[in-house]
Design an enzyme around this catalytic site. Sequence first.
Site: not given
Length: 740
Positions: A432, A632
Site C-alpha cells: 500500500d 487494506d
Amino acid sequence: MAISKEKEIIFKVSGMNCAACAARIEKALLKLKGIKEAQVNFAAQTARVLFDPSKLSLAEIRETIEKEGYTFVGLAREVTPSEEKDHLQKLRLKLILSLILVIPIFVLSMGKFFPFVLAIPEKWRFLLLFALTTPVQFVSGSEFLIKATKTLKHRAADMNTLVSMGTLSAYLYSTLVTFYPKPLLAAGIPLHVYYDSAAMIITFVLIGRYLETKARGKASEAVRKLLDLTPKTARLVRHDQEIEVPVEALIPGDIVIVRPGERIPADGEIISGESTVDESMLTGESLPAEKKPGDKVIGGTVNLHGVIKVKVEKVGRDTVLATIARLVQEAQSSKARIQRLADKVAGIFVPSVITISLITFGIWYTVGPHPKLTNALLVFVSVLVIACPCALGLATPAAVMVAIGRAAGEGLLVKNALAFEEAARVNTCVFDKTGTLTLGKPKVKDLIPAPGKKIETLLQVAGALEKYSEHPLSKAIFEKAKHFSPPEAQDIKAIPGKGMIGRVQGKEARIGKISLFEDLELPQEIIKGLERLTKKGHTVVLVSLEKEVLGIIGLADTLRDEAKETVNALKKLGLSVYMLTGDQEKTAAAIAQELSLDGYWAEVLPHGKQEKIKELKNKGRRVLMVGDGINDAPALAEANCGLAVSSGTDIALEAADIALIRPDLRGVVKAVKLSRATLRIIKQNLFWAFGYNVLAIPLAAGIFYPFWGIRLSPAIAAAAMAMSSVSVVLNALRLRKVNV
C-alpha cells in the site's frame, strides 16, 4: 433461462487441530450431492460452502460435519465473542493444570539431578508419579485422546494420533511397571517409568495449541471492529424536526444531518451543505476529500467542517463498511491451505507403526524365547516407544515457537505457523502507498517564488493564514513557515473548495487552489511551476498579497527513509515488488519511478485492492501484501500472507498474518528471511525425525536378536526416543542465530 439457486454460506467449525482435519472435512463435504464448492480453513476455523439448497439442506451439512467428529458451531456471523472466549478459557485451564503438575513430575523423574528424590522408596515414587501424571494424561490431554479416537474411527491419522499414541505408550508401560512389576522382575528386567515423557509432551503441545487459538480469536475481532466504526445513532430529519434514532432504524430515502466532527451514519448523497470529509480509513489518502451537494459519502467516515444533509442510500449489510467486513471474512475463510508435512507423514506412518508392533508381538509370542508373553510385550512396547513420533510431533511446533520468539525480538508479531509457511513461499510483494511506503502526512516539498519575490515573504504570508487551521495541508505549511515568524492574520475566511482569504499586516492575502486567483494574472514562471509540480503528483497552492502572486507551494506525502532500501532488498530475495494505492495516477507514477517498482495500480478502492491480489494469485503468484489501513484489510486477508505496519489501524493488524511492532519497513525483509529459515528448519526436523524412526524400529523389533542376541529394552528405547526429540529442539534453536 434457468436461474441459479446456488447459495454461499460461511460457518464456524470447532475441533480442528491441524491441516489434516480441514482436509478431511472438505473431502466429506464435497461428497454431498448439491455441493458445488467447499473450502475449509484450519487457521480461521471456518468452512465456506457453495451449494444448491434444492438438493441439500443446512441440517445435512451440519450432520456431515458432526459425523466426522467435529462441531458445527453456527454461521460465521452468529458466532459470539463469548463462545470463542469460553473455548480459550477451557484450553487455558487445561494448560495451567498441566504446567502445575509437570514440574514435580520432572523433579521426581530426575533422581540423578535431585539426590533427595532417591530417598523416596521406589514403589512410593512410582505411585506418586502415577497420581500426578494421570490428570495430565486424561484431563489436560483429553482433547488429544477424544480427537484421536474419532479420527481412527474414520481410518485416518493426524497430530492428535501422534500425541495420543506417544503419550499413552509411555503412560501405559509406566503404569504396568508401577502396579504389575513381577513379570518384568522375573525376566530380569530393571524397572523404569516414563511418566515425565507423557506429561511433558502433552504440556508442550498444549502451549502451542493455546497460542494458536488465542491468535485466531484476535483475528476474528477484525470484522467486529470494522462494523463498530459506524455510529450508534443518527440525526434524522422528519417533518422539519431533528430526532435521534438508532442507525439500524434508517432506511434508504431518509434525510440525516451530520455536524462537524461526527461520523456519517450511512452511505448516501449530500443534498445540501459543503464540507471536507476524512475518508483515510477507506481510501488510505491522507488528505480530506472536499464534498458538495451531489457528492457521495460513506458511512463511518468523519465530517470535518461544515454541516451537511445526507440522503441515505445504503444501510445495514449493503454499506461499504459492511461489504469490507464481509470481504475480510470471506478472504480469511478461503485462504490457501497448506497440508503440514507432519500430518501427511502421520497418515502413513502411524498405521504402519501400529501394524509393525502387532506383527512383532505375534512373532515373539509364537517363536520367541521364554517367558513368551513377557518378551513379546516388551518388544511390542519397545517398538511403540522408540517409534513414538514425539520428534515428528515436535518438528513443527518447536521451530515455530523459537521463530516466534526471534521474530518478536526483531519487531515482528507472527500469529501462527501458517504465517511462516506462507511468507517463506511468496514471490511477489504488494505495498500500500499512504502510511506504508510513505509517512501518510503531507510535507512541503517545493517552494517557487514569483519573479522578484522572496521565499521568506511567501512563507510568512502563507503561515499567517494557515496558523490556526486543522487541515493537514495547513499544518504542513505552518510547520515549514513557523521558522520565519509569520505575523498574525485578521478576518480569515474559508472559501469552500478553494482556499482561504484574510488580512496580513493590513493587506489582503489569499492562499489556495488556482480557482481562487482567477482575477489575477499569473507570471509565466508560476504557470510553468504549476505544470511541473502537478506532473510530479504534488498538491499545489498559490499565495498572493494585495493581488500580487507571491509564489506557489508544492506539497506531497513523504517516502519513508527505508522504503527504497526495503524494495531493493526484496528484489535481491527474488520477489517482484508492486504498489497499490487509492491515490491519483500522477502521484503513484512518481513514487513508482522513484522506488524502481515492477508495477503499480492507482485510484483503487478497497474491494479493488482485493481483486488485484486475486488476479495476481490466479496468475500463479504467491503474494505478500503490506498495508496499514482499513482499506487494506480485505487485501491483507486475501493475500497468501498479509503483513500490517503498527502505525496503522487495529483492523489492518488483525486482518494480517504478521504485524510490524515497529513502523520500519525493513521488518518486511526480516519476515521473509526468517520465514524461509523457519521452513527450512522444519523440513530438516521432519527428515531427521522420520529417518530416526525408520532406522530404529527394526532394532526395537529385535531383528538382530537371532544373530547376536541384541535386544532393545524399553528403557534404552525411551532414551533413544528422548535423544531424537532433543536433536529436533536443538536444531530449532539454531533459528536464534539466523541472520535476518
